[in-house]
Design a protein around this motif. Sequence first.
Motif, short mmCIF file in Angstrom:
data_model
loop_
_atom_site.label_atom_id
_atom_site.label_comp_id
_atom_site.label_asym_id
_atom_site.label_seq_id
_atom_site.Cartn_x
_atom_site.Cartn_y
_atom_site.Cartn_z
N ASP A 142 0.62 -1.25 -0.11
CA ASP A 142 -0.07 -0.01 -0.09
C ASP A 142 0.88 1.34 -0.04
OD1 ASP A 142 -2.49 -1.34 0.39
OD2 ASP A 142 -2.14 -1.84 2.25
N TYR A 143 2.25 0.99 -0.06
CA TYR A 143 3.00 2.23 -0.10
C TYR A 143 3.67 2.34 -1.39
CZ TYR A 143 2.14 3.17 4.84
OH TYR A 143 1.55 3.41 5.98
N TYR A 144 3.83 3.61 -2.12
CA TYR A 144 4.35 3.65 -3.53
C TYR A 144 5.32 4.93 -3.34
CZ TYR A 144 0.45 0.53 -4.67
OH TYR A 144 -0.39 -0.41 -4.90
N LEU A 145 6.44 4.52 -4.35
CA LEU A 145 7.29 5.88 -4.46
C LEU A 145 6.63 6.63 -5.70
CD1 LEU A 145 10.27 6.86 -4.52
CD2 LEU A 145 10.79 5.46 -6.22
N ILE A 146 6.64 7.92 -5.56
CA ILE A 146 6.07 8.76 -6.48
C ILE A 146 7.07 10.03 -6.59
CG2 ILE A 146 3.44 8.19 -5.75
CD1 ILE A 146 3.53 10.89 -4.27
N GLN A 147 6.73 10.80 -7.76
CA GLN A 147 7.60 11.72 -8.04
C GLN A 147 6.83 12.84 -8.65
OE1 GLN A 147 10.06 10.84 -11.59
NE2 GLN A 147 11.67 12.36 -10.95
N HIS A 148 7.17 14.16 -7.95
CA HIS A 148 6.37 15.20 -8.40
C HIS A 148 6.80 15.66 -9.60
CE1 HIS A 148 5.14 19.57 -8.25
NE2 HIS A 148 4.31 19.22 -7.17
N LYS A 149 5.81 16.01 -10.66
CA LYS A 149 6.05 16.23 -11.94
C LYS A 149 6.74 17.37 -12.22
CE LYS A 149 2.37 13.68 -13.70
NZ LYS A 149 0.90 13.49 -14.60
N LYS A 150 6.73 18.52 -11.39
CA LYS A 150 7.29 19.74 -11.70
C LYS A 150 8.59 20.03 -11.21
CE LYS A 150 6.36 24.87 -11.20
NZ LYS A 150 5.31 25.70 -10.55
N THR A 151 8.82 19.25 -9.88
CA THR A 151 10.19 19.74 -9.17
C THR A 151 11.11 18.10 -9.33
OG1 THR A 151 9.10 18.51 -6.92
CG2 THR A 151 9.02 21.01 -7.47
N ASN A 152 10.48 17.07 -9.55
CA ASN A 152 11.17 15.94 -9.95
C ASN A 152 11.73 15.24 -8.56
OD1 ASN A 152 10.89 15.45 -12.75
ND2 ASN A 152 12.80 16.93 -13.05
N LYS A 153 10.87 15.73 -7.47
CA LYS A 153 11.42 15.48 -6.16
C LYS A 153 10.41 13.96 -5.86
CE LYS A 153 11.79 16.85 -1.21
NZ LYS A 153 11.63 17.83 -0.20
N TYR A 154 11.28 13.35 -5.20
CA TYR A 154 10.26 11.90 -4.84
C TYR A 154 9.73 11.97 -3.57
CZ TYR A 154 12.86 9.65 -8.66
OH TYR A 154 13.22 9.25 -9.94
N TYR A 155 8.64 11.32 -3.30
CA TYR A 155 7.96 11.28 -2.09
C TYR A 155 7.48 9.90 -1.95
CZ TYR A 155 7.84 16.12 -2.56
OH TYR A 155 8.18 17.57 -2.28
N ILE A 156 6.81 9.35 -0.89
CA ILE A 156 6.06 8.22 -0.63
C ILE A 156 4.74 8.37 -0.56
CG2 ILE A 156 5.86 6.04 0.94
CD1 ILE A 156 8.32 5.99 -0.70
N ALA A 157 3.73 7.53 -1.03
CA ALA A 157 2.30 7.83 -0.96
C ALA A 157 1.66 6.58 -0.44
CB ALA A 157 1.74 8.28 -2.28
N ASN A 158 0.96 6.74 0.66
CA ASN A 158 -0.10 5.35 1.08
C ASN A 158 -1.33 5.69 0.31
OD1 ASN A 158 -1.37 3.66 2.39
ND2 ASN A 158 -1.54 4.36 4.37
N MET A 159 -1.57 4.97 -0.51
CA MET A 159 -3.06 4.86 -1.35
C MET A 159 -4.03 4.04 -0.88
SD MET A 159 -1.47 4.92 -5.29
CE MET A 159 0.11 6.04 -5.72
N CYS A 160 -5.12 4.79 -0.39
CA CYS A 160 -6.29 4.16 0.27
C CYS A 160 -7.32 4.21 -0.58
CB CYS A 160 -6.47 4.65 1.57
SG CYS A 160 -5.03 4.82 2.64
N SER A 161 -7.83 2.91 -0.99
CA SER A 161 -8.97 2.93 -1.96
C SER A 161 -10.30 3.21 -1.04
CB SER A 161 -9.09 1.59 -2.50
OG SER A 161 -10.45 1.21 -3.21
#
Length: 500
Positions: A142-161
């Motif tokens: 349930d945790y995903y590596l994501i990247q901001h499209k504008k800054t290219n910075k990486y974050y972690i997202a917990n995606m809850c359906s």
Amino acid sequence: MNNDFRFILNKIKATQQNTLRQTCLIQLSLSQIEEINKTIPILKQTLTIYNNHKDSLIQNPIILIPNLIIIQNEYLVLSNCTIIKFKSKQGQCIQLSNGIGNLLIFFLNNEHYKQWITNLKQFCKLSNFSKKFFVKEQTVADYYLIQHKKTNKYYIANMCSISNTQLELLNSEIQTLRSVKHTSLLDLKWVYQDCRFIYLIYEYFRCEKLTTLLKQGLILDQTQLASLTKFLNKQQIYHGNITLNNILINVQSSYLSIFLINMKPINKFDQDTIDQYKKSIEINYLAPEILEGTSNPSIETDLYQIGIVLYFLTFYIKQDKDDGKMDQIKMELINQMEEYFIEVSKIQSKQINLQQEYKMAYSPSQLDLLKRLLERKDQRVKLEEAMKHHWFVNIKQKFKPKQERRKQHLPSLNTIIELCEQSEHTKSFVNNQLRFDDEQVLDENNLIQEFMSELEKNNNQKPPSRENHEKLKDFQIFKTSYEQQKTNTQNQFKVSKSVV
């Protein structure tokens, strides 16, 4: 000025006439107003707002403190709100909506607008996740590596359906993550929502589940085992879902750092909510009083869950095939291990064999605390007693790691829960202030003492020099600045946490 804002207001009315009639502000009590008046705000400015009842534009001082906007004797919990922005040549407008009503705030100065929108975004629910981020890969469940499209910075997202999530429990988790800052909890940066998911976004980190690392041969020492109780030591809050599967280990840190995830705090204790809670927790981790319906989730039931985790770690045996199921608690196994430790001189060979089998069973005092954590409610060790237990005290000095991030000292949760229940929505808190951790402060104080001792030693050995005088002067400036900064940060969060 009002004519300029009236132009923007009329454009908003053209599409939202019916929704603008209801205000979203809620009355503050006198005691809450007194607390707020003592608080250092994040922002404070006289701005133009739309008065829903009078259909007029008025100027009012607006105060922003963590998760709250204060306008005179009324407040708005920001974590309940979505943001809509309006811009024109005449000025800018921010619309905050929470399902009950709306608040329109107008700006002539673009710099002021940017300052407010930046701070508000850290509290409110945001939209357009897919336009802002790329989803790169799954890290843990349930945790995903994501990247901001504008800054290219990486974050972690917990995606809850949304369709598969108990939203009330999730909203309570968001509230608590926004309301407290703790080294055992992930720092929640933003919350996004669309028609399918709620996205809890954190700063980038590299973690593995504790269960995964155990299968790979990880052995926790006494210091690391004891750090599991650290969550309850600093905040009068409860987690509600402390299990082996909900413990993450920070694998990019030079020291073992533990995070507890998937909180299940409950803010109202009606039967439906309690039933939802029971269904969402592994049965082994439900305290007897919860199963019997005689008590609600609390710090006391968290202690029981920590006892279960400590039991499974103490008597963990690595297996080639692991179906993920936990055995039942066997109190006789604890008693047997205690006997081996006590009778070590008589049955030393057996004791060694037993310790080779259970590599995380270290001492009789560890087993004594374990038994007391697993007692029924009336006999179970209390939090204050657990923190003073001789096993915990004996190794307390060993788990003072150098913190890689500084945590805010935050006040109690009572008024936060009170106001959020009044507004009938979820709560959240910003993560943009300087944060303090008690242990880091202790480390810094030790450095200060060493520095002062060195100065005193130098001064005793030789006449005072200009160099020592300048060092002492610099130190006094640093100390005064540091203490003032700490006090301001603590006071700022104290009121907003108690209010929400």
